[in-house]
Scaffold this motif. Sequence first.
Motif, short mmCIF file in Angstrom:
data_model
loop_
_atom_site.label_atom_id
_atom_site.label_comp_id
_atom_site.label_asym_id
_atom_site.label_seq_id
_atom_site.Cartn_x
_atom_site.Cartn_y
_atom_site.Cartn_z
N UNK A 234 47.15 46.32 31.20
CA UNK A 234 46.80 47.62 31.61
C UNK A 234 46.81 48.79 30.77
N UNK A 235 47.97 48.82 30.02
CA UNK A 235 48.20 49.85 29.14
C UNK A 235 47.36 49.85 27.88
N UNK A 236 46.94 48.44 27.31
CA UNK A 236 46.37 48.27 26.13
C UNK A 236 45.02 47.85 26.37
N UNK A 237 44.42 47.67 27.41
CA UNK A 237 43.07 47.25 27.56
C UNK A 237 42.18 48.21 28.21
N UNK A 238 40.96 48.41 27.72
CA UNK A 238 40.06 49.27 28.35
C UNK A 238 39.99 49.31 29.88
N UNK A 239 39.98 50.40 30.72
CA UNK A 239 40.00 50.20 32.17
C UNK A 239 39.11 49.60 32.70
N UNK A 240 37.75 49.56 32.24
CA UNK A 240 36.53 48.74 32.91
C UNK A 240 36.93 47.23 32.53
N UNK A 241 37.19 46.72 31.48
CA UNK A 241 37.51 45.31 31.05
C UNK A 241 38.68 44.92 31.93
N UNK A 242 39.78 45.86 32.03
CA UNK A 242 40.88 45.25 32.81
C UNK A 242 40.39 45.03 34.44
N UNK A 243 39.58 45.94 34.85
CA UNK A 243 39.38 45.90 36.37
C UNK A 243 38.30 44.69 36.48
N UNK A 244 37.72 44.35 35.48
CA UNK A 244 36.99 42.96 35.70
C UNK A 244 37.76 41.82 35.59
N UNK A 245 38.65 41.87 34.52
CA UNK A 245 39.68 40.66 34.65
C UNK A 245 40.30 40.57 35.64
N UNK A 246 41.07 41.50 36.14
CA UNK A 246 41.76 41.38 37.45
C UNK A 246 41.27 41.06 38.63
N UNK A 247 40.07 41.40 38.78
CA UNK A 247 39.13 41.09 39.81
C UNK A 247 38.73 39.42 39.94
N UNK A 248 39.04 38.91 38.74
CA UNK A 248 39.01 37.43 38.81
C UNK A 248 40.17 36.79 39.63
N UNK A 249 41.09 37.28 40.30
CA UNK A 249 42.14 36.60 41.01
C UNK A 249 41.70 35.91 41.93
N UNK A 250 40.66 36.54 42.75
CA UNK A 250 40.16 35.89 44.07
C UNK A 250 39.22 34.32 43.59
N UNK A 251 38.42 34.80 42.39
CA UNK A 251 37.63 33.67 41.79
C UNK A 251 38.55 32.30 41.50
N UNK A 252 39.68 32.66 40.78
CA UNK A 252 40.62 31.59 40.51
C UNK A 252 41.37 31.01 41.75
N UNK A 253 41.60 31.99 42.73
CA UNK A 253 42.10 31.54 44.27
C UNK A 253 41.25 30.48 44.59
N UNK A 254 39.90 30.80 44.76
CA UNK A 254 38.96 29.65 45.24
C UNK A 254 38.95 28.32 44.63
N UNK A 255 38.74 28.68 43.07
CA UNK A 255 38.79 27.27 42.31
C UNK A 255 40.05 26.45 42.45
N UNK A 256 41.21 27.01 42.52
CA UNK A 256 42.57 26.23 42.49
C UNK A 256 42.48 25.61 43.83
N UNK A 257 41.90 26.38 45.03
CA UNK A 257 42.08 25.86 46.39
C UNK A 257 41.41 24.72 46.38
N UNK A 258 40.09 24.69 45.79
CA UNK A 258 39.35 23.38 46.09
C UNK A 258 39.85 22.33 45.06
#
Length: 293
Positions: A234-258
């Motif tokens: 979060x400190x070294x990445x642009x805010x918009x890019x950081x938010x997009x990357x962090x929002x992928x947590x739920x996507x990976x949650x579904x992927x690993x759940x399946x």
Amino acid sequence: MSPAVMKRLAKPMLLAATVIWGASFVFMKNALDALPWAYLVGIRFTVGTVLLALISFRSWKRFTPDYLWRGGIAGLLLYLTYWGQTVGLTMTTPSKNAFLTAVYCVLVPFFSWAATRRRPDRYNVSAAVLCVMGIGLVSLNEQLTINAGDLLTLVGAVFCAANLAAVSHLGQGKDIMLLTVVQFACTSLICWLTGLCTAPFPAQALTRPEVLWPLAYLCFLATTVGLLFQNIGVVWCEPAAAAVLLSLESVFGVLFSVILYGDPVTLRLLTGFALIFVAVLCSETKFSFLRKQ
């Protein structure tokens, strides 16, 4: 490391954090089969407290007594967050738990409004509408009722949003790593008290590999490494890019759940997940990554 190196590592670190957290839903589900939730979360945050205290040892010279009440409030809200999310996980699937937990991203601006009087913008309102539609598709059945696990997960998401808004407000002018250590310590203390008052300590379960490995993953990777990667990213990445990357947590949650848990995923669920994901992107980034800089 040099600033140039840190900037190159920021995005991979954020992505790694989301992968770690996405898989944690499955590991937590497996551990809950043998370990009461309060002990599971208590052990996780006890280890996290010790490791973060060691990592941030230089910060302790700035400790003042007000960190105790600030961290205490944040710790109570974090405890309630994990109570909803973890108990909810025992009664729902990891994939639904992952996406319903992500609802907190949409709620944060509304809690911040109550604390700072800064009104949510049109992106926040649009995200809330999309999120409600997504929740309906994910959780409501034909009788328009919601099961207890999904409801508790949503309650946990509400407390998570309140926790983030509180930390943002209480952390003004404070060392955030030191505040986090106190917060983790308070959360672990309340969890231990809850566990000791509700169930005997499951000492035998801690000797079983199917419990120890998920617990080690949650303590070292999901709590300590994930948080450290997030803070650096979060400190070294642009805010918009950081938010997009962090929002992928739920996507990976579904992927690993399946993949790891065999979660069934229907078209209705996928549509609901997609709406919640778009809502999170809308709230967190306002789609700035689609506009010319």
